[in-house]
Design an enzyme around this catalytic site. Structure first.
Site, PDB file in Angstrom:
ATOM      1  N   CYS A   1      -1.644   8.370   7.247  1.00 33.74           N
ATOM      2  CA  CYS A   1      -2.970   8.031   6.722  1.00 33.74           C
ATOM      3  C   CYS A   1      -3.887   7.577   7.865  1.00 33.74           C
ATOM      4  CB  CYS A   1      -2.842   6.910   5.711  1.00 33.74           C
ATOM      5  SG  CYS A   1      -1.869   7.344   4.266  1.00 33.74           S
TER       6      CYS A   1
ATOM      7  N   CYS B   1       0.831  -1.206   0.000  1.00 31.61           N
ATOM      8  CA  CYS B   1       0.000   0.000   0.000  1.00 31.61           C
ATOM      9  C   CYS B   1       0.871   1.265   0.000  1.00 31.61           C
ATOM     10  CB  CYS B   1      -0.916  -0.035   1.224  1.00 31.61           C
ATOM     11  SG  CYS B   1      -2.201   1.216   1.203  1.00 31.61           S
ATOM     12  N   CYS B   2       1.896   1.281   0.873  1.00 32.58           N
ATOM     13  CA  CYS B   2       2.810   2.434   0.917  1.00 32.58           C
ATOM     14  C   CYS B   2       3.615   2.534  -0.375  1.00 32.58           C
ATOM     15  CB  CYS B   2       3.768   2.318   2.096  1.00 32.58           C
ATOM     16  SG  CYS B   2       3.059   2.771   3.678  1.00 32.58           S
TER      17      CYS B   2
ATOM     18  N   CYS C   1      -3.781   4.025   9.423  1.00 35.19           N
ATOM     19  CA  CYS C   1      -2.487   3.614   9.985  1.00 35.19           C
ATOM     20  C   CYS C   1      -1.975   4.569  11.061  1.00 35.19           C
ATOM     21  CB  CYS C   1      -1.454   3.502   8.870  1.00 35.19           C
ATOM     22  SG  CYS C   1      -1.949   2.370   7.566  1.00 35.19           S
TER      23      CYS C   1
ATOM     24  N   CYS D   1       7.476   4.178   5.891  1.00 32.96           N
ATOM     25  CA  CYS D   1       6.652   3.907   4.713  1.00 32.96           C
ATOM     26  C   CYS D   1       7.500   3.459   3.528  1.00 32.96           C
ATOM     27  CB  CYS D   1       5.861   5.153   4.327  1.00 32.96           C
ATOM     28  SG  CYS D   1       6.905   6.544   3.858  1.00 32.96           S
TER      29      CYS D   1
HETATM   30  S1  SF4 Z   1       0.271   4.734   5.578  1.00 32.77           S
HETATM   31 FE1  SF4 Z   1      -1.288   3.077   5.525  1.00 32.77          FE
HETATM   32  S2  SF4 Z   1      -2.972   3.808   4.192  1.00 32.77           S
HETATM   33 FE2  SF4 Z   1      -1.171   5.157   3.885  1.00 32.77          FE
HETATM   34  S3  SF4 Z   1      -0.174   4.347   2.096  1.00 32.77           S
HETATM   35 FE3  SF4 Z   1       0.837   3.392   3.882  1.00 32.77          FE
HETATM   36  S4  SF4 Z   1      -0.307   1.493   4.364  1.00 32.77           S
HETATM   37 FE4  SF4 Z   1      -1.529   2.731   2.904  1.00 32.77          FE
END
Ligand code: SF4
Length: 252
Positions: free
Chosen positions: A197, A115-116, A200, A223
């Site tokens: 985010c 996701c990151c 998280c 991240c």
């Molecule tokens: S902080 Fe969480 S929601 Fe944001 S990009 Fe990374 S995993 Fe995804």
């Protein structure tokens, strides 16, 4: 192009320089091919304030993951307008859209590294291709990984990363905010000492580490922007098979 020897030499000299002196050095050498990244949270405000006063039209790269708190997006609008900032919003590549739509709720929890990667690392990699230097706000007192950082770091693709606040502490940040009466992120007073985010980030106690509320309990502290971003080696050593597959696909 600076030699590796000169980069090491300047990096050592910067241990005793102020952040403003380092940013002035960057402006002289790299403007207009320099950008800064900012997450627009409370501890980001001093660097944003000093850098955009030294380089008024400095591109400010803001990663809009689509998972931000509404408060963060509103704060971004307010600061951009009041300070007259040249903010550039970065978003994931469109070829991920279908995948993210199908996995939007589960992705941050089940595969935060992927996701990151697709929401933060890859958009930043692409945005920085147009620059020679990148100003970042990391500090050595934030995490064990950041404690090993240098003021100047040459990335594998030739981009020079500059970390002017490296030796600042949380107290230095608070002092600068107070002296310049800088605005705080609206969630700061509610215990969000570091705001990422929404899926998280949690609020923490006043005595907790600044980043304790980021990916809390998930064994993740970064991240990837300050770790795997330019290092194929780090990615190759990743245990995340989906991330490996994704990066292989991107390489084609
Ligand atoms: S902080 Fe969480 S929601 Fe944001 S990009 Fe990374 S995993 Fe995804």
């Amino acid at each position: 192009m600076l030699s590796v020897h000169k980069i090491e030499k300047f990096s050592k000299e910067f241990e005793t320089k102020t952040p403003q002196e380092i940013i002035e050095w960057v402006a002289d050498r790299f403007s207009p091919y320099v950008a800064m990244s900012s997450s627009l949270q409370t501890q980001s405000m001093p660097l944003l304030h000093m850098a955009t006063r030294i380089i008024p039209d400095l591109p400010v790269l803001f990663i809009d993951t689509g998972y931000h708190f509404w408060d963060t997006l509103m704060f971004r609008e307010k600061i951009a307008e009041e300070w007259g900032l040249n903010i550039i919003d970065l978003r994931r590549a469109s070829h991920w859209d279908s995948f993210v739509r199908q996995n939007a709720r589960t992705l941050p929890v089940e595969d935060p590294n992927l996701c990151c990667y697709l929401h933060k690392v890859q958009p930043m990699q692409n945005a920085l291709k147009g620059y020679k230097a990148w100003i970042s706000g990391i500090r050595r007192d934030q995490t064990a990984v950041r404690a090993r950082a240098n003021f100047l770091e040459l990335q594998e693709d030739g981009l020079l990363k500059i970390n002017p606040l490296l030796t600042w502490t949380k107290a230095d940040v608070s002092q600068y905010i107070k002296e310049h009466n800088l605005p705080q992120h609206p969630l700061y007073e509610k215990g969000y000492r570091s705001v990422g985010c929404a899926p998280c980030t949690i609020a923490v106690g006043v005595n907790d580490d600044e980043r304790a509320g980021r990916w809390a309990g998930r064994g993740k502290v970064e991240c990837g922007l300050h770790t795997v971003m330019f290092s194929r080696k780090d990615i190759a050593e990743s245990q995340n098979e989906f991330l490996l597959d994704a990066t292989k696909t991107e390489d084609k």
